[in-house]
Design a protein around this motif. Structure first.
Motif, PDB file in Angstrom:
ATOM      1  N   PRO A   9       0.817  -1.220   0.000  1.00 55.52           N
ATOM      2  CA  PRO A   9       0.000   0.000   0.000  1.00 55.52           C
ATOM      3  C   PRO A   9       0.852   1.272   0.000  1.00 55.52           C
ATOM      4  O   PRO A   9       2.071   1.230   0.202  1.00 55.52           O
ATOM      5  N   LYS A  10       0.189   2.383  -0.240  1.00 58.33           N
ATOM      6  CA  LYS A  10       0.835   3.677  -0.052  1.00 58.33           C
ATOM      7  C   LYS A  10       1.218   3.832   1.416  1.00 58.33           C
ATOM      8  O   LYS A  10       0.554   3.278   2.299  1.00 58.33           O
ATOM      9  N   ALA A  11       2.249   4.585   1.662  1.00 57.84           N
ATOM     10  CA  ALA A  11       2.707   4.802   3.040  1.00 57.84           C
ATOM     11  C   ALA A  11       1.762   5.747   3.775  1.00 57.84           C
ATOM     12  O   ALA A  11       1.144   6.638   3.185  1.00 57.84           O
ATOM     13  N   GLY A  12       1.622   5.504   5.082  1.00 55.47           N
ATOM     14  CA  GLY A  12       0.942   6.454   5.951  1.00 55.47           C
ATOM     15  C   GLY A  12      -0.567   6.370   5.989  1.00 55.47           C
ATOM     16  O   GLY A  12      -1.212   7.225   6.605  1.00 55.47           O
ATOM     17  N   ILE A  13      -1.179   5.368   5.341  1.00 50.77           N
ATOM     18  CA  ILE A  13      -2.646   5.255   5.355  1.00 50.77           C
ATOM     19  C   ILE A  13      -3.108   4.383   6.511  1.00 50.77           C
ATOM     20  O   ILE A  13      -3.943   4.799   7.320  1.00 50.77           O
ATOM     21  N   PHE A  14      -2.573   3.182   6.600  1.00 46.43           N
ATOM     22  CA  PHE A  14      -2.994   2.252   7.649  1.00 46.43           C
ATOM     23  C   PHE A  14      -2.013   2.287   8.818  1.00 46.43           C
ATOM     24  O   PHE A  14      -0.795   2.382   8.609  1.00 46.43           O
ATOM     25  N   PRO A  15      -2.516   2.204  10.040  1.00 44.54           N
ATOM     26  CA  PRO A  15      -1.618   2.088  11.184  1.00 44.54           C
ATOM     27  C   PRO A  15      -0.736   0.857  11.029  1.00 44.54           C
ATOM     28  O   PRO A  15      -1.175  -0.166  10.500  1.00 44.54           O
ATOM     29  N   SER A  16       0.506   0.946  11.492  1.00 45.38           N
ATOM     30  CA  SER A  16       1.447  -0.168  11.305  1.00 45.38           C
ATOM     31  C   SER A  16       0.980  -1.436  11.995  1.00 45.38           C
ATOM     32  O   SER A  16       1.368  -2.541  11.601  1.00 45.38           O
ATOM     33  N   VAL A  17       0.110  -1.302  13.007  1.00 47.69           N
ATOM     34  CA  VAL A  17      -0.387  -2.482  13.725  1.00 47.69           C
ATOM     35  C   VAL A  17      -1.203  -3.392  12.799  1.00 47.69           C
ATOM     36  O   VAL A  17      -1.263  -4.601  13.000  1.00 47.69           O
ATOM     37  N   VAL A  18      -1.820  -2.840  11.750  1.00 47.45           N
ATOM     38  CA  VAL A  18      -2.614  -3.639  10.817  1.00 47.45           C
ATOM     39  C   VAL A  18      -1.735  -4.662  10.100  1.00 47.45           C
ATOM     40  O   VAL A  18      -2.103  -5.830   9.945  1.00 47.45           O
ATOM     41  N   SER A  19      -0.561  -4.224   9.671  1.00 45.48           N
ATOM     42  CA  SER A  19       0.337  -5.091   8.903  1.00 45.48           C
ATOM     43  C   SER A  19       1.389  -5.768   9.763  1.00 45.48           C
ATOM     44  O   SER A  19       2.267  -6.458   9.232  1.00 45.48           O
ATOM     45  N   ALA A  20       1.304  -5.594  11.074  1.00 49.65           N
ATOM     46  CA  ALA A  20       2.319  -6.125  12.000  1.00 49.65           C
ATOM     47  C   ALA A  20       3.710  -5.625  11.615  1.00 49.65           C
ATOM     48  O   ALA A  20       4.703  -6.335  11.744  1.00 49.65           O
ATOM     49  N   GLY A  21       3.777  -4.390  11.107  1.00 55.52           N
ATOM     50  CA  GLY A  21       5.048  -3.782  10.765  1.00 55.52           C
ATOM     51  C   GLY A  21       5.584  -4.137   9.391  1.00 55.52           C
ATOM     52  O   GLY A  21       6.626  -3.632   8.982  1.00 55.52           O
ATOM     53  N   LEU A  22       4.877  -5.010   8.648  1.00 50.41           N
ATOM     54  CA  LEU A  22       5.311  -5.372   7.300  1.00 50.41           C
ATOM     55  C   LEU A  22       5.003  -4.242   6.313  1.00 50.41           C
ATOM     56  O   LEU A  22       4.188  -3.363   6.588  1.00 50.41           O
ATOM     57  N   LYS A  23       5.611  -4.314   5.141  1.00 52.83           N
ATOM     58  CA  LYS A  23       5.362  -3.302   4.116  1.00 52.83           C
ATOM     59  C   LYS A  23       4.139  -3.632   3.274  1.00 52.83           C
ATOM     60  O   LYS A  23       3.758  -2.850   2.395  1.00 52.83           O
ATOM     61  N   THR A  24       3.538  -4.781   3.509  1.00 52.20           N
ATOM     62  CA  THR A  24       2.401  -5.233   2.706  1.00 52.20           C
ATOM     63  C   THR A  24       1.119  -5.245   3.530  1.00 52.20           C
ATOM     64  O   THR A  24       1.150  -5.308   4.760  1.00 52.20           O
ATOM     65  N   ILE A  25      -0.011  -5.201   2.815  1.00 51.19           N
ATOM     66  CA  ILE A  25      -1.343  -5.296   3.432  1.00 51.19           C
ATOM     67  C   ILE A  25      -2.157  -6.308   2.621  1.00 51.19           C
ATOM     68  O   ILE A  25      -2.068  -6.362   1.390  1.00 51.19           O
ATOM     69  N   SER A  26      -2.971  -7.094   3.323  1.00 44.26           N
ATOM     70  CA  SER A  26      -3.857  -8.061   2.678  1.00 44.26           C
ATOM     71  C   SER A  26      -5.244  -7.460   2.511  1.00 44.26           C
ATOM     72  O   SER A  26      -5.774  -6.857   3.450  1.00 44.26           O
ATOM     73  N   PHE A  27      -5.846  -7.639   1.329  1.00 47.87           N
ATOM     74  CA  PHE A  27      -7.177  -7.101   1.043  1.00 47.87           C
ATOM     75  C   PHE A  27      -8.104  -8.221   0.569  1.00 47.87           C
ATOM     76  O   PHE A  27      -7.689  -9.122  -0.159  1.00 47.87           O
ATOM     77  N   ARG A  28      -9.383  -8.094   0.959  1.00 47.93           N
ATOM     78  CA  ARG A  28     -10.381  -9.070   0.520  1.00 47.93           C
ATOM     79  C   ARG A  28     -11.741  -8.416   0.407  1.00 47.93           C
ATOM     80  O   ARG A  28     -12.085  -7.528   1.193  1.00 47.93           O
ATOM     81  N   MET A  29     -12.545  -8.868  -0.557  1.00 49.74           N
ATOM     82  CA  MET A  29     -13.947  -8.469  -0.707  1.00 49.74           C
ATOM     83  C   MET A  29     -14.795  -9.705  -0.437  1.00 49.74           C
ATOM     84  O   MET A  29     -14.895 -10.593  -1.284  1.00 49.74           O
ATOM     85  N   PRO A  30     -15.402  -9.788   0.750  1.00 50.28           N
ATOM     86  CA  PRO A  30     -16.132 -11.006   1.121  1.00 50.28           C
ATOM     87  C   PRO A  30     -17.442 -11.153   0.348  1.00 50.28           C
ATOM     88  O   PRO A  30     -18.057 -10.166  -0.041  1.00 50.28           O
ATOM     89  N   ASN A  31     -17.862 -12.390   0.167  1.00 53.04           N
ATOM     90  CA  ASN A  31     -19.090 -12.673  -0.568  1.00 53.04           C
ATOM     91  C   ASN A  31     -20.231 -12.951   0.403  1.00 53.04           C
ATOM     92  O   ASN A  31     -20.663 -14.086   0.582  1.00 53.04           O
ATOM     93  N   ASN A  32     -20.700 -11.894   1.058  1.00 51.77           N
ATOM     94  CA  ASN A  32     -21.831 -11.988   1.974  1.00 51.77           C
ATOM     95  C   ASN A  32     -22.647 -10.712   1.858  1.00 51.77           C
ATOM     96  O   ASN A  32     -22.106  -9.609   2.009  1.00 51.77           O
ATOM     97  N   THR A  33     -23.931 -10.841   1.589  1.00 50.82           N
ATOM     98  CA  THR A  33     -24.778  -9.680   1.291  1.00 50.82           C
ATOM     99  C   THR A  33     -24.808  -8.690   2.448  1.00 50.82           C
ATOM    100  O   THR A  33     -24.661  -7.472   2.250  1.00 50.82           O
ATOM    101  N   LYS A  34     -24.969  -9.180   3.670  1.00 48.27           N
ATOM    102  CA  LYS A  34     -25.046  -8.280   4.832  1.00 48.27           C
ATOM    103  C   LYS A  34     -23.738  -7.527   5.043  1.00 48.27           C
ATOM    104  O   LYS A  34     -23.723  -6.316   5.309  1.00 48.27           O
ATOM    105  N   THR A  35     -22.637  -8.249   4.931  1.00 46.90           N
ATOM    106  CA  THR A  35     -21.344  -7.618   5.190  1.00 46.90           C
ATOM    107  C   THR A  35     -20.960  -6.658   4.074  1.00 46.90           C
ATOM    108  O   THR A  35     -20.382  -5.594   4.339  1.00 46.90           O
ATOM    109  N   LEU A  36     -21.289  -6.969   2.833  1.00 48.10           N
ATOM    110  CA  LEU A  36     -21.025  -6.031   1.749  1.00 48.10           C
ATOM    111  C   LEU A  36     -21.840  -4.751   1.925  1.00 48.10           C
ATOM    112  O   LEU A  36     -21.344  -3.645   1.680  1.00 48.10           O
TER     113      LEU A  36
END
Length: 339
Positions: free
Chosen positions: A97-124
């Protein structure tokens, strides 16, 4: 704190999330523990509530790919093809991701972030109307079997989170496939197998896909959730049983007067029922039924009232969906077979 089950009032869940509260949400895989991914305060609460190690990164759930484009610029050439084929669905993509958007705690300090679009009507609907990216690790106590129903979430997190968006039982039963495409110059690699299989990806993309089978030890930092050597484990000891070993396994337990529970399809479960203390029978003998029932079965047979000494669980060939099933089962059993 009262943990409220929310059936239809999405607005109630949105208000909680916008106030740095926590709401468990349903997906097609397992229930996730939702928090505002842009709020360090909210994300830190997720780690605290779950008892999750701070070196274990989180997956960010989004309403669509357009949202991801706000956070990432350097995409792998296959990104849009993967999104078109599999989103919404059980595929998580690791990106830089771009720097400075997500808190580092989300990625556990890694330079990468995982993204997903779940297939559930309520959650979408929740993701769209909240207009927030949400972290969503499994909504359970860290290291225990993942929750596949609102009742499982309530069992683990009652009094610790504000709400649970209830949509019944999940349809797949194990977490999403995690595909690392963070380096645009390298081919994709599966870090965690799921319902979208290596074979399916290779057929659809027309290329070879690597599968990282390295088991992360306690002191290592994983690049994806669910990579630890032992994970998804009930309190009761678990042993995996190959098809040809069921008679010996049950005889072994009887001779030692062990209270044993069995998880298997009907062809095995009906044969051993009379010689065991409890049986959790999958809907049929297919790997799909076993995958849907795995975490629910581990939870059911781990109930204190049963007071079992051992849980014996059927194995499947490690091919297609069987790779994901065995990945979770091996970790629940700390890699131990009946032998």
């Amino acid at each position: 704190m009262e943990t409220k089950k929310i059936d239809t009032n999405i607005n109630e869940a949105i208000e909680i999330l916008k106030s740095d509260g926590l709401v468990a949400f349903p997906t097609e895989t397992v229930y996730g523990l939702g928090a505002n991914a842009l709020s360090e305060t909210a994300v830190k609460r997720v780690f605290a509530v779950k008892g999750r190690p701070s070196d274990n990164p989180l997956i960010v759930h989004v309403a669509d790919f357009e949202q991801v484009k706000q956070y990432v610029t350097n995409f792998h050439p296959l990104t849009e093809k993967l999104v078109d084929m599999y989103w919404p669905g059980p595929l998580t993509l690791i990106l830089e991701p771009k720097a400075g958007i997500f808190p580092s705690v989300v990625s556990a300090g890694l330079k990468t972030i995982s993204f997903r679009m779940p297939n559930n009507t309520k959650t979408l609907a929740l993701l769209r109307e909240a207009n927030l990216p949400l972290v969503g690790p499994s909504a359970n106590t860290s290291g225990r079997p993942s929750p596949t129903s609102a009742e499982h979430v309530y069992h683990d997190l009652n009094g610790k989170i504000e709400g649970i968006l209830d949509d019944g039982s999940t349809s797949i039963g194990v977490e999403s496939t995690v595909l690392d495409i963070s380096d645009p110059t390298k081919p994709p690699m599966i870090l965690r197998p799921g319902a979208i299989t290596k074979e399916q990806l290779e057929t659809d993309l027309g290329i070879k896909i690597a599968l990282d089978s390295y088991l992360i030890k306690e002191n290592d930092t994983p690049k994806s959730p669910g990579m630890k050597y032992k994970h998804y484990s009930p309190e009761t000891n678990v042993l995996m049983v190959r098809e040809e070993d069921w008679h010996r396994a049950v005889t072994y337990a009887k001779e030692r007067q062990l209270k044993v529970g069995v998880m298997a399809g009907p062809s095995v479960a009906e044969k051993v029922r009379a010689d065991t203390a409890a049986v959790f029978m999958y809907q049929d003998d297919s790997v799909e039924a076993a995958t849907r029932g795995l975490f629910a079965g581990l939870r059911a047979l781990d109930e204190p009232l049963l007071d079992l000494d051992l849980i014996l669980v059927a194995t499947f060939p490690e091919e297609k969906l069987g790779v994901a099933y065995m990945n979770r089962l091996k970790k629940a059993a700390a890699q131990q077979y009946f032998d």
